[in-house]
Motif scaffolding. Structure first.
Motif, PDB file in Angstrom:
ATOM      1  N   SER A 334      88.605  32.453  18.643  1.00  0.00           N
ATOM      2  CA  SER A 334      87.708  33.498  18.157  1.00  0.00           C
ATOM      3  C   SER A 334      87.451  33.276  16.672  1.00  0.00           C
ATOM      4  O   SER A 334      88.342  32.851  15.930  1.00  0.00           O
ATOM      5  CB  SER A 334      88.289  34.892  18.404  1.00  0.00           C
ATOM      6  N   PHE A 335      86.231  33.559  16.266  1.00  0.00           N
ATOM      7  CA  PHE A 335      85.836  33.509  14.861  1.00  0.00           C
ATOM      8  C   PHE A 335      85.674  34.948  14.416  1.00  0.00           C
ATOM      9  O   PHE A 335      84.901  35.706  15.000  1.00  0.00           O
ATOM     10  CB  PHE A 335      84.515  32.745  14.703  1.00  0.00           C
ATOM     11  N   GLY A 336      86.415  35.354  13.385  1.00  0.00           N
ATOM     12  CA  GLY A 336      86.411  36.756  12.987  1.00  0.00           C
ATOM     13  C   GLY A 336      86.010  36.968  11.548  1.00  0.00           C
ATOM     14  O   GLY A 336      86.083  36.059  10.710  1.00  0.00           O
ATOM     15  N   LEU A 337      85.574  38.172  11.272  1.00  0.00           N
ATOM     16  CA  LEU A 337      85.245  38.576   9.910  1.00  0.00           C
ATOM     17  C   LEU A 337      85.683  40.015   9.707  1.00  0.00           C
ATOM     18  O   LEU A 337      85.867  40.773  10.672  1.00  0.00           O
ATOM     19  CB  LEU A 337      83.750  38.410   9.638  1.00  0.00           C
ATOM     20  N   TYR A 338      85.862  40.401   8.448  1.00  0.00           N
ATOM     21  CA  TYR A 338      86.265  41.769   8.139  1.00  0.00           C
ATOM     22  C   TYR A 338      85.690  42.182   6.804  1.00  0.00           C
ATOM     23  O   TYR A 338      85.334  41.335   5.963  1.00  0.00           O
ATOM     24  CB  TYR A 338      87.792  41.910   8.119  1.00  0.00           C
ATOM     25  N   ALA A 339      85.597  43.485   6.595  1.00  0.00           N
ATOM     26  CA  ALA A 339      85.156  44.022   5.308  1.00  0.00           C
ATOM     27  C   ALA A 339      85.685  45.437   5.166  1.00  0.00           C
ATOM     28  O   ALA A 339      85.802  46.176   6.156  1.00  0.00           O
ATOM     29  CB  ALA A 339      83.634  44.009   5.195  1.00  0.00           C
TER      30      ALA A 339
END
Length: 465
Positions: A334-339
């Motif tokens: 999985s490729f994830g991002l957060y903010a």
């Protein structure tokens, strides 16, 4: 015992070395390998800087290999491996290691379970004998199993159920993987953990714990001429087992984006995260894995990354932002991002800004300058990796446990150096597909939190100790 978010620890961050992009033919760890007659693989990384060794045994089984209804049994057995044999009393394993100046622990992931001891070179034979002993002579009864079941249930309550970010991470993965067991909680679902039995543990142990399903990795002050007779003496005499083949269902085609929102009075600061299904080094489209590693570096690694500069510095809409990607897996990744939004910024507005950044990548791609800086940063960040016994043992063990080869580990710098802008742009277009994504919102209720618990971005449970 604790649960922690490991993040992208695999080939991206843990198995690098002192190398520049102009030395693409250099090896990473230069390991030596052999295979015992019973099928156990032995890997050695020599490091003679100090008279110490890191000794690890990896089993090619994890929570994704559990049968339905007994989630958490892989992690439960990991705990129970410290409960003794005919020669070692329950709880004495770690005490013996500590009395001899070492430290030890274990961990469980979806694809593997590992056990390690860091200890002086002259105590290596002792821990090899102890580890080999519990590979075939584990003694379990209700007297030790049922109290330990209470321990892992309490661990789940303290680390998962009492942590809104961890709870949301579980729900995101369960939504991302609609059929594949990567959607299962590593520590286990509470209702199933409460019914785990001694026989469940013994059945799992007999099914998967055998030398031909294990990898011995030793890093440190020892040569293969010294290690080989020890490996043969302690591990080589254990008969090969009738080890099961991993059976993993294929994730079906996904047709719609999903969203999970967790509102909890314990949340002190809202955050958002998103997971996309992505290829691993073992899955279809594995040629996209290296470009995605570089893309993650460009978009979300550190304060000079695109996301941070745009969302935190230029727009002042977030206090932090980043990405994560680990392509070391048996199946999909999985490729994830957060903010995390600044005070007064709504999650909806932050998500809109994140979507705009992703659209820029898909539409315009990355630049040659960004590519060059990311490659340099990836490879230069490994300056100290070869000095770390645990980094070498960890990287090789993890890769081999998921079915990669030593050559694939050693050729990682070449793959990174070969990545082109065109490959990154194509991988970004393929992976940033809303239909194959889950967005998670973590937020306090209206009126604010009741206890002001600090928020941590949801980057996903990766391992359980």
């Amino acid at each position: 015992m604790s649960v922690f978010a490991r993040g992208p620890i695999g080939l991206l961050t843990a198995m690098m070395l002192i190398i520049s992009p102009h030395l693409a033919e250099a090896a990473v760890f230069s390991p030596q390998t052999m295979t015992l007659d019973n099928g156990m693989q032995v890997v050695l990384v020599e490091n003679h800087r100090a008279p110490v060794v890191s000794h690890m045994v990896w089993y090619k089984v994890g929570s994704a290999d559990e049968t339905e209804g007994v989630s958490g049994i892989a992690h439960f057995l990991e705990h129970l491996m410290f409960k003794g044999t005919k020669d070692i009393a329950p709880g004495d394993f770690s005490k013996i290691v500590a009395r001899n100046g070492g430290n030890d622990n274990a961990f469980t992931s979806w694809d593997y379970t590992g056990y390690f001891q860091n200890i002086a070179r002259d105590r290596l034979e002792m821990v090899m004998g102890m580890e080999a002993d519990r590979m075939r002579n584990l003694q379990l009864s209700d007297d030790v199993v049922l109290p330990e079941r209470d321990v892992i249930i309490e661990e789940r309550r303290s680390r998962i159920d009492n942590n809104p970010g961890a709870l949301l991470g579980e729900q995101i993965r369960a939504s991302l993987y609609m059929a594949h067991p990567y959607g299962r909680s590593i520590i286990g679902w509470l209702n199933e953990m409460q019914t785990l039995s001694t026989e469940d543990a013994l059945a799992f142990y007999r099914k998967w714990y055998a030398p031909n399903n294990a990898i011995l990795v030793v890093a440190g002050d020892i040569t293969m001429a010294e290690l080989k007779p020890l490996a043969e003496k302690y591990y080589g005499v254990i008969p090969a087992g009738d080890v099961s083949t991993r059976h993993r269902v294929k994730e079906p085609t996904q047709h719609a984006p999903r969203k999970v929102t967790l509102t909890d009075p314990r949340v002190g600061q809202a955050s958002m995260s998103r997971y996309y299904l992505a290829p691993s080094y073992n899955s279809e489209n594995a040629d996209q894995a290296a470009p995605l590693e570089v893309l993650s570096e460009i978009l979300g690694s550190g304060t000079t990354s695109r996301f941070f500069r745009s969302l935190v510095v230029d727009q002042s809409i977030a206090t932090s932002a980043g990405t994560f990607y680990d392509p070391v897996a048996v199946d999909l990744a999985s490729f994830g991002l957060y903010a995390v939004p600044r005070d007064g910024v709504e999650l909806a507005d932050l998500e809109k800004a994140v979507n705009a950044e992703i659209a820029k990548v898909v539409e315009n791609g990355v630049t040659e300058d960004e590519l060059a800086r990311a490659k340099q940063k990836l490879l230069d960040s490994a300056v100290f990796a070869r000095d770390s016994l645990s980094a070498a043992a960890r990287s090789l063990g993890e890769a081999l446990a998921v079915g990669l080869s030593v050559d694939q580990v050693e050729s990682w710098p070449e793959r990174i150096n070969a990545v082109t802008v065109e490959q990154i742009n194509a991988a970004a277009k393929a992976v940033f597909d809303d239909k194959r994504s889950v967005t998670g919102w973590l937020q306090p209720p209206e009126g604010g939190p009741t206890n002001g618990m600090p928020a941590a971005p949801v980057t996903g449970e990766q391992e359980v100790n």
